[in-house]
Each structure stands twice: as C-alpha cells, then as structure tokens.
Design a protein around this motif. Structure first.
Motif, PDB file in Angstrom:
ATOM      1  N   ASN A 115      -5.878   1.051  -2.162  1.00  0.00           N
ATOM      2  CA  ASN A 115      -6.053   0.465  -0.834  1.00  0.00           C
ATOM      3  C   ASN A 115      -5.998  -1.060  -0.961  1.00  0.00           C
ATOM      4  O   ASN A 115      -7.006  -1.746  -0.843  1.00  0.00           O
ATOM      5  N   MET A 157       0.824  -1.191   0.000  1.00  0.00           N
ATOM      6  CA  MET A 157       0.000   0.000   0.000  1.00  0.00           C
ATOM      7  C   MET A 157       0.868   1.256   0.000  1.00  0.00           C
ATOM      8  O   MET A 157       0.543   2.266  -0.611  1.00  0.00           O
ATOM      9  N   ARG A 215      -4.895  -3.511   0.799  1.00  0.00           N
ATOM     10  CA  ARG A 215      -5.289  -4.387   1.913  1.00  0.00           C
ATOM     11  C   ARG A 215      -6.805  -4.597   1.933  1.00  0.00           C
ATOM     12  O   ARG A 215      -7.282  -5.671   2.255  1.00  0.00           O
ATOM     13  N   ASN A 216      -7.535  -3.547   1.579  1.00  0.00           N
ATOM     14  CA  ASN A 216      -8.994  -3.717   1.550  1.00  0.00           C
ATOM     15  C   ASN A 216      -9.406  -4.649   0.412  1.00  0.00           C
ATOM     16  O   ASN A 216     -10.303  -5.469   0.576  1.00  0.00           O
TER      17      ASN A 216
END
Lengths: 114, 611
Positions: free
Chosen positions: A94, A86, A96-97
C-alpha cells in the motif's frame, strides 16, 4: 579553473551508531505490508512524477531504511499520489499509505544527518 | 387555572431543550460563510422554503425514503414521528377548543385528560378526544414494533445495527416509556372520572375493575412527565438530536448550501443530523472484507465525540453507496473528504517542479484527449481510443501521451486539497492554451475532477462513453451489434459520482447485448480498487472485488464491461472472466465489421475475376 566534468564526491558515510529508526518503525507498524518490499523498482518505472522531475520511489525505501530523513522529506513531496505504483507492485504494498504516513510524521522525526 | 407539581419537570425540560436548540443552531448558522448567510436571507421568503416544508413533511414525518427501503421499518418510523407530531397538534387544538383561548400553556394540552375531568360533551370535543385516542394507538403500534425490532431486526430489512451509547440508551428508554405511560395515565384517569374516549374509556374501565386506580393516577402522570423530561434532557447527548437538526438541514439544503472544503456550521449540522439508523452499514462493501468499524455512521459518531482516528477516516472507498442509501440524505462522501482535508492540511506538497512549456497544438484540433494515469496501465483502452479517433476522422491532441501531471483527484480524495490545487492549476493552463473546446477523458476519476474543480470556460468535458455515444449518434462510427452478452459495471466516480448511468448503456446496447443486473446504477458495487482508501490491504480489496464479481458471474456474461481503467484492472486481476472497457468493445465491433467488409470485398473481386 578548467571544468573537466569531474566533481568532488561528498562524504556519505552513514554512522549506524547514530541511526534513527523511529520513522521507519512507525511506518512499518502502521503499514506492515511495506516490510515485504523487494526493491524491484516497478513503482519507479511506472511513476507519473518521474517523467517531470528526478524522483525515485524505490529510493524512498532506501532513504527511509537508512534514516536519511532530510533527503527523504524533499523526495516525498514530489509524489502526486496517482496510485500507479500501487497497481504495479508485485507484493501488493500500500505505497500511497506509506507516502502519507511519511509526509505526516517526518516533521516530528527530522534529524540532520552529517 | 389549576396546576399540579408534576407539570414542572416537563416544563423545565421543554424550556431547557428549546433554549439549547436555539443556542446551538444559532452557533452553527453563525459559523457559515458570508455567501451562505446571504443565501439564507435571500431564499427565506421564496418557493425554496415551501419546498423545504414539503421535504420536511415527506422525510422527517412520513419517512418516505425508509418506506422505500422496507415497509415495516417505514411504518415504525412514520407512526412514531408523524403520530407524535399529530398528537401534539391535535392535543393543542383540543386544549384551545376547550379553554376557548389560543394562549393555553403547553402542559394543559399535554396533560389534558388530567386537568379536564368532565367527559366530552360537544361534537367537536368528542371528535378531538377520539382523534387523540386513535393517534395514541397508532403511535403505540410503532412503539410495539420498536420493541420487536430489538429482538428481530431482520424483519425490518436491517442486518446490522449500530451499538448504542449511554446517552442513546437513556433517550431510547424514555422514548419507549413516554407513550405507554401516557396511555396508562389517560386510561386510569378515564377509569376514575369517566372522561375517556373510544379506546381509553374501555381500557380505563377494565383497569378500574382490576387495580386500585385512585392510588395509581398521580404516580402514572408523574411518570409520564418524568419520561418526557428524561427524553428532553438526554436529547443533546443522544442520536435523537437528529430529529430537530434534520429539519434545519433540510431548510439549508433547499437554500442551496453545500459542504465546503473546510469544516463549517453546515458540516456540523450534517454530523448532528445522522440518526445512526445503521442503513449505511448494510450497503457498505467494506463489511465483505470484515472491516466493520469505519462506516459512515461510526465516522460521524467519532466526529461528534471528537475521537476520530486516521485509521478509520481513511479506511473508506468513497464509493458513495452509503450516501445513496442514507434516509437523511447526508453528503457522506463530501463530509469525509472535508474531514480528510482538515486532518492532512499540515503536510501538503507544493510541486515546484511543475513547469509549463509552450503547448503546441494545431488550430484544427477538435478534441483534447486525456487518458489519465490509470489508463496508461491499460494500454488497450488508449489503443482503442486512438483507432476510434482515426475511424471517425477526429483531429485530437493527446494531452498526456507523455510528461503530464496527474489530474489531482487522487490527492483530493485523500484530503490533500492544497496540493491538488497546484496540479489543477498546472493542467488547467495547458488545457486552456490548446484552444480546443472539448476535453475527452478516459478515466472517471479524472473526469470528476475536471468537471467539478477545474475552471474551463467554453470547454465541454466528456467521459469517453459520452463522447463515443455522441460520435455514434452523429453517424461518425460504423454500427455493428455483436452477439456478445455483456454485464456493465458502473464505476463509482462515473455513476454515483457524476450521475452518468445511461450514456454507457445506450452506447453498449448498439454494439452488444447488455444484461441488467440486480445491483446496478445507484446501488452498483465498487470494484474495491478505489484510490480513496489508503488503509485497505490488497487481500481485503480482493475480497470486495470477488463479492461483486460473484453477482456478475451469476448472469453468465461473455464479457464484463466497464468504463474505468481502474475497475478494469481490478477485475481483470481475478482472471474469472474477460473484462473490457467500453471503448475496447466499440473498437472490437468496428474492427469486426471492417474485417467482414474486407472479406466480402475480396470475395466480390474474386467473383468478378472469374466471370
């Protein structure tokens, strides 16, 4: 049989008539920043998991867009969510999302691709 | 004893709320783990209960924490809570004193002026009646402030407040009516029977000269009783549940019960203890990025109403500013993490690829150094640490120089607890195999998890700021105070998260000049880069960062110092001022001194040569 170091290549044709974009659409809807990914590979270059196992964050994008959910599921589980990708992402995605969304929704959309 | 039908709504209401509270608290307590239950049994007759009573008095009645926030707001809460409490106590003493019995029903004390029509005669009766009057005036001053707060909340130090639900509105209306109605009913009775005291008697006389008090008496006592009933009945569906539940929370907390990694009775008690005062809204930095519906108060409300979405749950930096501001002292971060664990428990990873090879470390190794994933993105910190280790002649093992898994904290923050445990187990094995007795960590995110969730017997875990301070105190590092004005930014995980505020400041003070800023230590800003938030967008992160930077820049520092690679990286991206980690500053100072010594040595050598 003598091993010459060659293997048979598996048939990897993707039939776009049977393309299942539900997971992709859901991820893009929930995390629109993923639309601007330019596949630069920065994420893969910095990844902590790459040192330990064959893992490629950028390939995740490819698998998702091709609808190859089975392979995607085994790939996505390798991520340790450390967040380095990220920070290096030039588009500020984003990531990780995206990973968490895929992990959450993939059992729902898992289809066996031929 | 004489009665009147208007006591029935009050009595039924009181009975209802008492039964409701007994049942629900029993359910919560039975939902605790066996260890927690035995904690209660073993602590109930100890000093802990006395401490809990003291805390209940200071926080639930006097509202000390709210006083610290704002005097007017504190006074408002104290007059309502402490005043009401005293009114009940003094009212009962008055009734016991009059009827010469301790078994007087509650309604006799609450509606005392209606049942006792003769004026007070003895000194004790007169004093008690005057006390009740004064207490009522004290509470009414709080009620007046509460009316005024609805018009202008800024006077009370509150910028934003929460929206009320239907249940809250009913309870609030009842609360607003109870005391004025009681005052009017007592005054009207005093006007008729001349049984009032210092305040109610004159008011009663004025009212009797203006109004037909005889026809008003009954409706006012009925209205008072109904207002009380309405409050009792609406309590379970309103935010005022915090009044009784907070007391339970204070006791359990004093008995050593903490939030677990799963939802249990204690987490339910925490949820119901939220008063929705909205103080957390003002301290939340997410509002700088116009994110206004994910704050702790809303998340707790959604948990209570069972309509929490992932979008709200995960849109939080877990910086802990709300937690340090919360007047009830709720463990807001842990509560949110527990909720996240619950929400993501279906899809944890198993990391089967993690294989532990032999760990080859020389037996003289003093220190294991773990830089952390984030530190690998800020190589200057690693370089400085390596150089400092060399200067101090420390034998160290660089554990994650290459091929090491993440510490597990980022997974923990997003609720992937089972997955995090795998990484923790893997790293733990490697650390223990090294046989060293000190682990130095450069990243506060890793530091917190090593400290709290790893089982590392005999190993001291230190953040590098603590470790460098120790080296400096033991005179293993050269000293050199540079003429550098530094603002120190407290990383959330190191400061509020681990309580380390002084060590970095003490260290920095020896090598540069630290300027104190308005928002530091417990109220320090978050840089906005936190890994705990997986929903926030990059531009929103930047807005949060810029707000924080604005304050720091107003002190015109030469350097912004921090002790976290993620904070450094986040602030550095703004290009507004140089940002350095504490290790870099120490190394800079050491290097400067070494260079100075070298030049002086060269000069001396030259002088000697020309002599």
């Amino acid at each position: 049989m003598k091993d010459f170091g060659f293997t048979m290549i598996k048939q990897r044709t993707i039939d776009y008539d049977q393309f299942d974009g539900r997971l992709l659409n859901e991820v893009l809807e929930m995390e629109p920043s993923f639309k601007v990914c330019l596949s630069c590979g920065g994420c893969t270059a910095t990844c902590s998991a790459v040192d330990l196992v064959s893992f490629n964050v950028r390939r995740m994008n490819l698998l998702l867009r091709r609808g190859e959910t089975v392979e995607l599921e085994s790939e996505i589980k390798k991520c340790m969510l450390c967040g380095k990708c990220m920070l290096v992402c030039p588009r500020g995605i984003n990531i990780r999302n995206v990973i968490m969304l895929i992990k959450k929704s993939i059992p729902k959309y898992k289809t066996v691709t031929l | 004893m004489e009665t009147n039908p208007f006591i029935w709504p009050f009595t039924i209401g009181l009975l209802f709320i008492s039964c409701f509270l007994i049942i629900i608290v029993s359910i919560w307590i039975s939902g605790l783990s066996h260890i927690d239950k035995s904690r209660i049994v073993h602590s109930i007759f100890t000093r802990k209960s006395l401490l809990a009573i003291r805390e209940t008095f200071m926080e639930s009645l006097l509202h000390r924490k709210i006083f610290r926030k704002n005097l007017v707001l504190g006074y408002m809460h104290m007059s309502l809570a402490f005043g009401w409490f005293l009114l009940i106590v003094v009212g009962h003493i008055q009734a016991w004193n009059y009827y010469r019995s301790l078994s007087v029903p509650a309604y006799k004390a609450i509606f005392f002026r209606y049942f006792v029509t003769e004026p007070a005669t003895t000194l004790s009766e007169k004093t008690l009646a005057a006390c009740v009057d004064l207490l009522l005036v004290f509470i009414l001053s709080g009620v007046m402030l509460a009316y005024f707060k609805r018009l202008n909340s800024r006077v009370f130090g509150i910028k934003k407040t929460t929206k009320l639900k239907a249940g809250d509105r009913i309870a609030l209306t009842a609360l607003w009516l109870i005391f004025p109605l009681r005052f009017l009913a007592e005054s009207v009775s005093a006007g008729i029977h001349h049984n009032g005291s210092i305040v109610s008697q004159p008011t009663g006389q004025i009212l009797s000269s203006l109004l037909p008090v005889h026809s008003l008496e009954m409706p006012l006592w009925w209205a008072y009783s109904l207002a009380l009933t309405l409050f009792f009945v609406s309590l379970p569906v309103s935010r005022y549940m915090h009044i009784p539940v907070e007391v339970v929370l204070i006791f359990l907390r004093n008995y050593g019960i903490r939030i677990k990694k799963r939802i249990d009775g204690y987490s339910r008690i925490q949820v119901y203890s939220c008063s929705r005062c909205g103080i957390c809204l003002d301290s939340c930095q997410m509002t700088h990025a116009e994110i206004k519906d994910t704050q702790s108060v809303y998340v707790l409300k959604h948990i209570r109403n069972k309509n929490l979405t992932d979008e709200k749950l995960f849109n939080c930096l877990l910086c802990g500013r709300c937690q340090s501001d919360c007047p009830v002292g709720l463990s807001l971060n842990d509560l949110r993490i527990t909720q996240r664990i619950e929400s993501t428990k279906e899809y944890n990873s198993s990391y089967e690829y993690l294989k532990n090879g032999p760990v080859e470390v020389s037996p003289q190794t003093e220190v294991i150094y773990f830089a952390g994933c984030m530190t690998h993105l800020t190589p200057a910190i690693i370089k400085s640490m390596k150089e400092i280790f060399a200067v101090a002649r420390v034998k160290y093992w660089f554990m994650d120089e290459d091929k090491t898994s993440c510490c597990g904290r980022p997974l923990m923050q997003v609720g992937q607890y089972e997955a995090a445990k795998k990484l923790i187990g893997h790293n733990q094995e490697r650390i223990l195999a090294s046989k060293a007795n000190k682990l130095v960590v450069s990243c506060p995110i890793c530091f917190k998890v090593f400290n709290e969730d790893y089982a590392l017997p005999g190993i001291t875990v230190q953040h590098h700021s603590e470790y460098l301070l120790e080296l400096m105190v033991n005179k293993r590092l050269p000293m050199n105070k540079m003429p550098l004005r530094v603002v120190y930014h407290d990383p959330c995980e190191l400061g509020r998260g681990s309580g380390i505020y002084h060590q970095p400041r003490l260290l920095l003070d020896e090598y540069a000049e630290v300027i104190p800023v308005k928002n530091e230590k417990e109220t320090a800003f978050c840089c906005g880069g936190s890994l705990a938030n997986i929903k926030i967008q990059m531009n929103e992160r930047n807005q949060i960062r810029d707000e924080a930077l604005e304050e720091y820049l107003s002190y015109r520092p030469d350097v912004l110092a921090t002790a976290c690679p993620l904070c450094k990286k986040t602030f550095a991206k703004s290009n507004k001022l140089p940002v350095h980690d504490i290790a870099e500053i120490v190394y800079m100072a050491i290097q400067e001194k070494q260079n100075l010594q070298k030049t002086e040595y060269k000069k001396e050598m030259k002088m000697e040569f020309w002599k």
